[in-house]
Design a protein around this motif. Structure first.
Motif, PDB file in Angstrom:
ATOM      1  N   MET A   6       0.830  -1.190   0.000  1.00 45.12           N
ATOM      2  CA  MET A   6       0.000   0.000   0.000  1.00 45.12           C
ATOM      3  C   MET A   6       0.873   1.250   0.000  1.00 45.12           C
ATOM      4  O   MET A   6       1.918   1.284   0.657  1.00 45.12           O
ATOM      5  CB  MET A   6      -0.907  -0.003   1.234  1.00 45.12           C
ATOM      6  CG  MET A   6      -1.843  -1.191   1.323  1.00 45.12           C
ATOM      7  SD  MET A   6      -3.112  -1.152   0.051  1.00 45.12           S
ATOM      8  CE  MET A   6      -4.117   0.203   0.631  1.00 45.12           C
ATOM      9  N   PRO A   7       0.468   2.301  -0.716  1.00 44.11           N
ATOM     10  CA  PRO A   7       1.223   3.550  -0.650  1.00 44.11           C
ATOM     11  C   PRO A   7       1.096   4.180   0.730  1.00 44.11           C
ATOM     12  O   PRO A   7       0.070   4.052   1.397  1.00 44.11           O
ATOM     13  CB  PRO A   7       0.554   4.414  -1.731  1.00 44.11           C
ATOM     14  CG  PRO A   7      -0.819   3.854  -1.873  1.00 44.11           C
ATOM     15  CD  PRO A   7      -0.677   2.382  -1.638  1.00 44.11           C
ATOM     16  N   VAL A   8       2.148   4.832   1.158  1.00 44.01           N
ATOM     17  CA  VAL A   8       2.164   5.460   2.483  1.00 44.01           C
ATOM     18  C   VAL A   8       2.559   6.920   2.336  1.00 44.01           C
ATOM     19  O   VAL A   8       3.061   7.353   1.295  1.00 44.01           O
ATOM     20  CB  VAL A   8       3.147   4.741   3.432  1.00 44.01           C
ATOM     21  CG1 VAL A   8       2.725   3.298   3.650  1.00 44.01           C
ATOM     22  CG2 VAL A   8       4.577   4.804   2.887  1.00 44.01           C
ATOM     23  N   ASP A  12       3.291   9.404   7.922  1.00 43.90           N
ATOM     24  CA  ASP A  12       3.252   8.119   8.624  1.00 43.90           C
ATOM     25  C   ASP A  12       4.654   7.587   8.897  1.00 43.90           C
ATOM     26  O   ASP A  12       4.926   7.016   9.959  1.00 43.90           O
ATOM     27  CB  ASP A  12       2.452   7.098   7.815  1.00 43.90           C
ATOM     28  CG  ASP A  12       0.975   7.454   7.742  1.00 43.90           C
ATOM     29  OD1 ASP A  12       0.517   8.232   8.605  1.00 43.90           O
ATOM     30  OD2 ASP A  12       0.287   6.962   6.825  1.00 43.90           O
ATOM     31  N   LEU A  13       5.550   7.777   7.945  1.00 44.25           N
ATOM     32  CA  LEU A  13       6.928   7.331   8.144  1.00 44.25           C
ATOM     33  C   LEU A  13       7.616   8.131   9.242  1.00 44.25           C
ATOM     34  O   LEU A  13       8.347   7.566  10.069  1.00 44.25           O
ATOM     35  CB  LEU A  13       7.712   7.434   6.833  1.00 44.25           C
ATOM     36  CG  LEU A  13       7.301   6.438   5.739  1.00 44.25           C
ATOM     37  CD1 LEU A  13       8.016   6.759   4.439  1.00 44.25           C
ATOM     38  CD2 LEU A  13       7.599   5.005   6.175  1.00 44.25           C
ATOM     39  N   TRP A  14       7.378   9.434   9.268  1.00 45.14           N
ATOM     40  CA  TRP A  14       7.961  10.255  10.324  1.00 45.14           C
ATOM     41  C   TRP A  14       7.404   9.886  11.700  1.00 45.14           C
ATOM     42  O   TRP A  14       8.143   9.851  12.700  1.00 45.14           O
ATOM     43  CB  TRP A  14       7.737  11.739  10.049  1.00 45.14           C
ATOM     44  CG  TRP A  14       8.729  12.329   9.093  1.00 45.14           C
ATOM     45  CD1 TRP A  14       8.509  12.745   7.812  1.00 45.14           C
ATOM     46  CD2 TRP A  14      10.122  12.551   9.348  1.00 45.14           C
ATOM     47  NE1 TRP A  14       9.667  13.209   7.241  1.00 45.14           N
ATOM     48  CE2 TRP A  14      10.679  13.105   8.158  1.00 45.14           C
ATOM     49  CE3 TRP A  14      10.955  12.345  10.440  1.00 45.14           C
ATOM     50  CZ2 TRP A  14      12.021  13.454   8.051  1.00 45.14           C
ATOM     51  CZ3 TRP A  14      12.297  12.685  10.338  1.00 45.14           C
ATOM     52  CH2 TRP A  14      12.807  13.227   9.161  1.00 45.14           C
ATOM     53  N   GLY A  70       3.910   8.648  -1.761  1.00 48.67           N
ATOM     54  CA  GLY A  70       2.965   9.311  -2.649  1.00 48.67           C
ATOM     55  C   GLY A  70       1.605   9.559  -2.047  1.00 48.67           C
ATOM     56  O   GLY A  70       0.817  10.344  -2.597  1.00 48.67           O
ATOM     57  N   LEU A  71       1.290   8.912  -0.947  1.00 48.92           N
ATOM     58  CA  LEU A  71       0.005   9.163  -0.303  1.00 48.92           C
ATOM     59  C   LEU A  71       0.054  10.542   0.357  1.00 48.92           C
ATOM     60  O   LEU A  71       0.967  10.824   1.134  1.00 48.92           O
ATOM     61  CB  LEU A  71      -0.281   8.079   0.747  1.00 48.92           C
ATOM     62  CG  LEU A  71      -1.635   8.168   1.447  1.00 48.92           C
ATOM     63  CD1 LEU A  71      -2.771   7.890   0.453  1.00 48.92           C
ATOM     64  CD2 LEU A  71      -1.700   7.172   2.611  1.00 48.92           C
ATOM     65  N   PRO A  72      -0.879  11.418   0.056  1.00 50.14           N
ATOM     66  CA  PRO A  72      -0.863  12.755   0.662  1.00 50.14           C
ATOM     67  C   PRO A  72      -0.963  12.682   2.187  1.00 50.14           C
ATOM     68  O   PRO A  72      -1.696  11.848   2.728  1.00 50.14           O
ATOM     69  CB  PRO A  72      -2.095  13.431   0.062  1.00 50.14           C
ATOM     70  CG  PRO A  72      -2.368  12.690  -1.209  1.00 50.14           C
ATOM     71  CD  PRO A  72      -1.968  11.269  -0.932  1.00 50.14           C
ATOM     72  N   ASN A  73      -0.234  13.549   2.866  1.00 50.10           N
ATOM     73  CA  ASN A  73      -0.247  13.551   4.332  1.00 50.10           C
ATOM     74  C   ASN A  73      -1.641  13.780   4.898  1.00 50.10           C
ATOM     75  O   ASN A  73      -1.979  13.265   5.971  1.00 50.10           O
ATOM     76  CB  ASN A  73       0.696  14.635   4.861  1.00 50.10           C
ATOM     77  CG  ASN A  73       2.149  14.303   4.612  1.00 50.10           C
ATOM     78  OD1 ASN A  73       2.518  13.140   4.437  1.00 50.10           O
ATOM     79  ND2 ASN A  73       3.003  15.318   4.584  1.00 50.10           N
ATOM     80  N   ALA A  74      -2.446  14.577   4.179  1.00 49.51           N
ATOM     81  CA  ALA A  74      -3.780  14.915   4.678  1.00 49.51           C
ATOM     82  C   ALA A  74      -4.847  13.906   4.267  1.00 49.51           C
ATOM     83  O   ALA A  74      -6.020  14.080   4.620  1.00 49.51           O
ATOM     84  CB  ALA A  74      -4.174  16.307   4.190  1.00 49.51           C
ATOM     85  N   ALA A  75      -4.461  12.872   3.541  1.00 50.84           N
ATOM     86  CA  ALA A  75      -5.447  11.866   3.123  1.00 50.84           C
ATOM     87  C   ALA A  75      -6.011  11.154   4.355  1.00 50.84           C
ATOM     88  O   ALA A  75      -5.281  10.889   5.316  1.00 50.84           O
ATOM     89  CB  ALA A  75      -4.796  10.857   2.186  1.00 50.84           C
ATOM     90  N   PRO A  76      -7.309  10.853   4.357  1.00 49.04           N
ATOM     91  CA  PRO A  76      -7.905  10.176   5.512  1.00 49.04           C
ATOM     92  C   PRO A  76      -7.178   8.897   5.908  1.00 49.04           C
ATOM     93  O   PRO A  76      -6.995   8.612   7.086  1.00 49.04           O
ATOM     94  CB  PRO A  76      -9.338   9.882   5.047  1.00 49.04           C
ATOM     95  CG  PRO A  76      -9.619  10.966   4.053  1.00 49.04           C
ATOM     96  CD  PRO A  76      -8.314  11.190   3.335  1.00 49.04           C
ATOM     97  N   ARG A  77      -6.735   8.120   4.891  1.00 49.75           N
ATOM     98  CA  ARG A  77      -6.022   6.879   5.212  1.00 49.75           C
ATOM     99  C   ARG A  77      -4.673   7.159   5.858  1.00 49.75           C
ATOM    100  O   ARG A  77      -4.228   6.416   6.729  1.00 49.75           O
ATOM    101  CB  ARG A  77      -5.844   6.031   3.944  1.00 49.75           C
ATOM    102  CG  ARG A  77      -5.250   4.651   4.230  1.00 49.75           C
ATOM    103  CD  ARG A  77      -5.611   3.669   3.121  1.00 49.75           C
ATOM    104  NE  ARG A  77      -5.121   4.097   1.822  1.00 49.75           N
ATOM    105  CZ  ARG A  77      -3.863   3.881   1.400  1.00 49.75           C
ATOM    106  NH1 ARG A  77      -2.996   3.285   2.207  1.00 49.75           N
ATOM    107  NH2 ARG A  77      -3.484   4.269   0.218  1.00 49.75           N
ATOM    108  N   SER A  78      -4.013   8.241   5.454  1.00 56.19           N
ATOM    109  CA  SER A  78      -2.746   8.622   6.074  1.00 56.19           C
ATOM    110  C   SER A  78      -2.942   9.014   7.530  1.00 56.19           C
ATOM    111  O   SER A  78      -2.173   8.599   8.410  1.00 56.19           O
ATOM    112  CB  SER A  78      -2.117   9.788   5.303  1.00 56.19           C
ATOM    113  OG  SER A  78      -1.002  10.312   6.005  1.00 56.19           O
ATOM    114  N   THR A 147       5.031   1.090   6.716  1.00 63.75           N
ATOM    115  CA  THR A 147       5.663   0.827   5.422  1.00 63.75           C
ATOM    116  C   THR A 147       4.678   0.340   4.368  1.00 63.75           C
ATOM    117  O   THR A 147       5.067   0.092   3.222  1.00 63.75           O
ATOM    118  CB  THR A 147       6.792  -0.220   5.575  1.00 63.75           C
ATOM    119  OG1 THR A 147       6.255  -1.407   6.194  1.00 63.75           O
ATOM    120  CG2 THR A 147       7.925   0.333   6.435  1.00 63.75           C
ATOM    121  N   GLY A 148       3.417   0.173   4.744  1.00 65.38           N
ATOM    122  CA  GLY A 148       2.418  -0.314   3.797  1.00 65.38           C
ATOM    123  C   GLY A 148       2.550  -1.785   3.485  1.00 65.38           C
ATOM    124  O   GLY A 148       2.086  -2.257   2.452  1.00 65.38           O
TER     125      GLY A 148
END
Length: 206
Positions: A6-8, A12-14, A70-78, A147-148
């Motif tokens: 999954m893209p992250v 999330d990594l930070w 590539g997943l936006p920081n503000a995305a609900p899943r993020s 890490t997805g």
């Protein structure tokens, strides 16, 4: 394998790395405390080192491989993943610290009993016999989410579980030899990694 990851987000990594640093500092503090207390082992199991290696391998497998950003920081899943990662790591660090503090000089990396070893049954050990391994499993799950690599849990968890089973068997063999019936009684009222229903019920109704 990479195509199913999954893209992250960078967020999330930070969050994961910040939590991992906190967890690492807690483990380091416990290790330093154990070294200051001295070893004075009356019995030791070198086989538990195999268990340690398998646990480390399991954690490594949970995060190994390409990480797709590539997943936006503000995305609900993020945001949801960030909350899960932070909760897992903060609880893992707190549980490890609580466990190590409760064990005091009895804690060690490799399975062993001291000449003045005590059977610790208070704090988190009143609920489960091996809370530190629960905290390590929390770390493993946080790594997989960050890490997805959720699919990696299919092989990371069994490897980690195999190592945990070895360490539990070796530690409990030493404790049973040292404390006999007292340890058997303790085993009878607690679970290895999950509280027994009766213990959880009593804790809820205190």
């Amino acid at each position: 394998m990479g195509s199913v990851n999954m893209p992250v987000s960078k967020l999330d990594l930070w969050i994961f790395w910040a939590g991992a640093v906190i967890y690492g500092l807690v483990v380091l503090a416990a290790r330093i405390g154990a070294m200051r207390a001295g070893q004075s082992a009356s019995a030791r199991s070198s086989r538990s080192i195999v268990g340690i290696a398998l646990q480390i391998l399991g954690i490594f497998l949970a995060g190994a491989g390409a990480v797709h950003g590539g997943l936006p920081n503000a995305a609900p899943r993020s945001i949801a993943a960030g909350v899960v990662i932070a909760a897992l790591l903060l609880n893992a660090a707190a549980l490890f610290h609580w466990s190590a503090e409760t064990m005091g000089k009895n804690w060690s990396l490799v399975a062993r009993t001291r000449e003045d070893h005590e059977l610790v049954t208070s704090g988190p050990f009143a609920y489960v016999r091996h809370p530190i391994y629960v905290s390590m499993l929390m770390f493993l799950f946080a790594l997989a989410v960050a890490t997805g690599h959720a699919l990696h849990l299919l092989w990371a968890v069994p490897v980690f579980a195999a190592g945990t089973a070895i360490r539990i068997a070796e530690e409990e063999k030493l404790l049973r030899a040292a404390f006999g019936a007292a340890f058997d009684d303790y085993v009878g009222r607690t679970g290895a990694l999950l509280p027994k229903r009766s213990v959880a019920f009593r804790a809820h109704h205190r």
